[in-house]
Write an enzyme that holds these catalytic residues in place. Sequence first.
Site, PDB file in Angstrom:
ATOM      1  N   HIS A  60      38.393  46.746  37.662  1.00  0.00           N
ATOM      2  CA  HIS A  60      37.793  47.066  38.856  1.00  0.00           C
ATOM      3  C   HIS A  60      36.551  46.736  38.990  1.00  0.00           C
ATOM      4  CE1 HIS A  60      39.148  48.244  43.491  1.00  0.00           C
ATOM      5  NE2 HIS A  60      37.955  47.435  43.119  1.00  0.00           N
ATOM      6  N   ASN A  94      36.423  39.394  45.796  1.00  0.00           N
ATOM      7  CA  ASN A  94      35.816  39.206  47.675  1.00  0.00           C
ATOM      8  C   ASN A  94      34.211  38.819  47.461  1.00  0.00           C
ATOM      9  OD1 ASN A  94      34.565  41.943  46.111  1.00  0.00           O
ATOM     10  ND2 ASN A  94      34.445  42.675  47.690  1.00  0.00           N
ATOM     11  N   ASP A 151      41.352  43.628  47.486  1.00  0.00           N
ATOM     12  CA  ASP A 151      40.373  45.014  47.378  1.00  0.00           C
ATOM     13  C   ASP A 151      39.649  44.683  48.358  1.00  0.00           C
ATOM     14  OD1 ASP A 151      39.797  46.861  45.906  1.00  0.00           O
ATOM     15  OD2 ASP A 151      37.543  46.037  45.390  1.00  0.00           O
ATOM     16  N   HIS A 178      43.696  49.031  47.476  1.00  0.00           N
ATOM     17  CA  HIS A 178      42.736  49.132  47.925  1.00  0.00           C
ATOM     18  C   HIS A 178      43.272  49.920  49.197  1.00  0.00           C
ATOM     19  CE1 HIS A 178      38.445  49.912  49.782  1.00  0.00           C
ATOM     20  NE2 HIS A 178      39.090  50.683  50.487  1.00  0.00           N
ATOM     21  N   ASP A 304      35.026  50.347  39.407  1.00  0.00           N
ATOM     22  CA  ASP A 304      34.751  49.571  40.798  1.00  0.00           C
ATOM     23  C   ASP A 304      33.146  49.648  41.288  1.00  0.00           C
ATOM     24  OD1 ASP A 304      34.640  48.795  43.513  1.00  0.00           O
ATOM     25  OD2 ASP A 304      34.907  50.946  44.653  1.00  0.00           O
ATOM     26  N   GLY A 323      29.226  50.956  48.127  1.00  0.00           N
ATOM     27  CA  GLY A 323      29.429  50.521  46.222  1.00  0.00           C
ATOM     28  C   GLY A 323      28.699  51.178  45.835  1.00  0.00           C
TER      29      GLY A 323
END
Length: 424
Positions: A60, A94, A151, A178, A304, A323
Amino acid sequence: MRLLIQGGRVLDPAHGVDGRLDVLIENGKIARTGENLSAEGAEILDAAGLAAAPGLVDLHVHLREPGFEAKETVATGCAAAARGGVTTLVAMPNTRPATDCPELVKLVREKAAATGVNVLPAGAVTVGQKGERLTDFEALREAGVPALTDDGVPIQNLALLRQAMREAASLGLPLLDHCEDRDMVQNYAVNEGAVSRRLGLSGRPAVAEELQIMRDVMLAEDTGAHVHICHISTSKGVDIVRRAKARGIRVTCETCPQYFTLTEEEVLRQGAMARVNPPLRTQADVDGIRAGLADGTIDAIVTDHAPHTAQEKARPLPDAPSGMVGLETSLALALTGLYHSGVLSLNRVLALMTSSPAALLGLGKGTLALGADADLVLFDPNEAWTIDRERFASKGRNTPFHGRSVRGKVKYTISRGNIIYQEG
Ligand code: DOR
């Protein structure tokens, strides 16, 4: 090209190997492992005092290119991966445009080719990640995607999601999801609870995540699809997965260091630097995540890794993007929070970061078996150091772990027999 790694503690969790061994690499593959190997003409790498494990497999990662190169590029993201001991990563779609067609998959792979890191772009589930129309799964599979995901943009339309799972199942592609109900979480910045109330903000409730996990589990059972829950953050979410697995449903899940290390309280100390989706939760959730790692409910530790610019993160908490970066700190945080604190064995931590994630997506990585790609991380499991974001190779400096003391330091990263990172 021959490289002999001498005298390290070799750990190959997939095969229960843990011993003082040498590893001989030939032509980018593991040629032999054993005691006191000799290999004429081989380059020698002295690994005394170090652990040698399969290169980390991170399912991820947000590499941001194309479209958001101010945050990260494929090159800087891969440099960060190498610094963190990561040799294989799954890149989230994304980007702008989103990775929703073979051409974009190819573009990301081409940009990654020179870095030495094995980058596997995931394909978007819906065109432009808009949640309206499914992408061409077959074409994406042919282009080499290991999985499908939207995601960052949870899929709300259940009929579409069910159709996606049916098609993914028929093609043997896992769906990474997600889970957070978008109507419930809006663009809220923090967990709904004590901290959101204290700040006078609307929060992202745990139930918004748990409902979508429950929904995914039911649709996985209904369709036979392999559904993988991304970055699980709540104790009840872990329990839903635990019970689903016991029923034989094809569901797996991952979590990130932030969810077994930090609580929502971090937002009071660090503001937007601690903003992430799903949000940091409560101590009971941290405990639940640790329990899920200990009993095998959670299958993988991922990052992530989500770089943002300093200007973006300097905005007020409600307006800053969510994030945090993670590639350069994940091994140390996992060793510190799970191994040195007695939650998991060293072997188990490494399994969660190598063989288990690789097996989930059938990547053929994460092992030091004979003939496997010679992807390794060599690290000192005990060395104490302080995380310093100014030293990151990533463009992103957005970590809530800056200044934190950790134990476990990457010394070398080797990908297909080539040293792609060496400390100092
Ligand atoms: O905090 C997050 N940031 N969570 C996500 O799911 C997406 C990510 C991003 O792309 O910035």
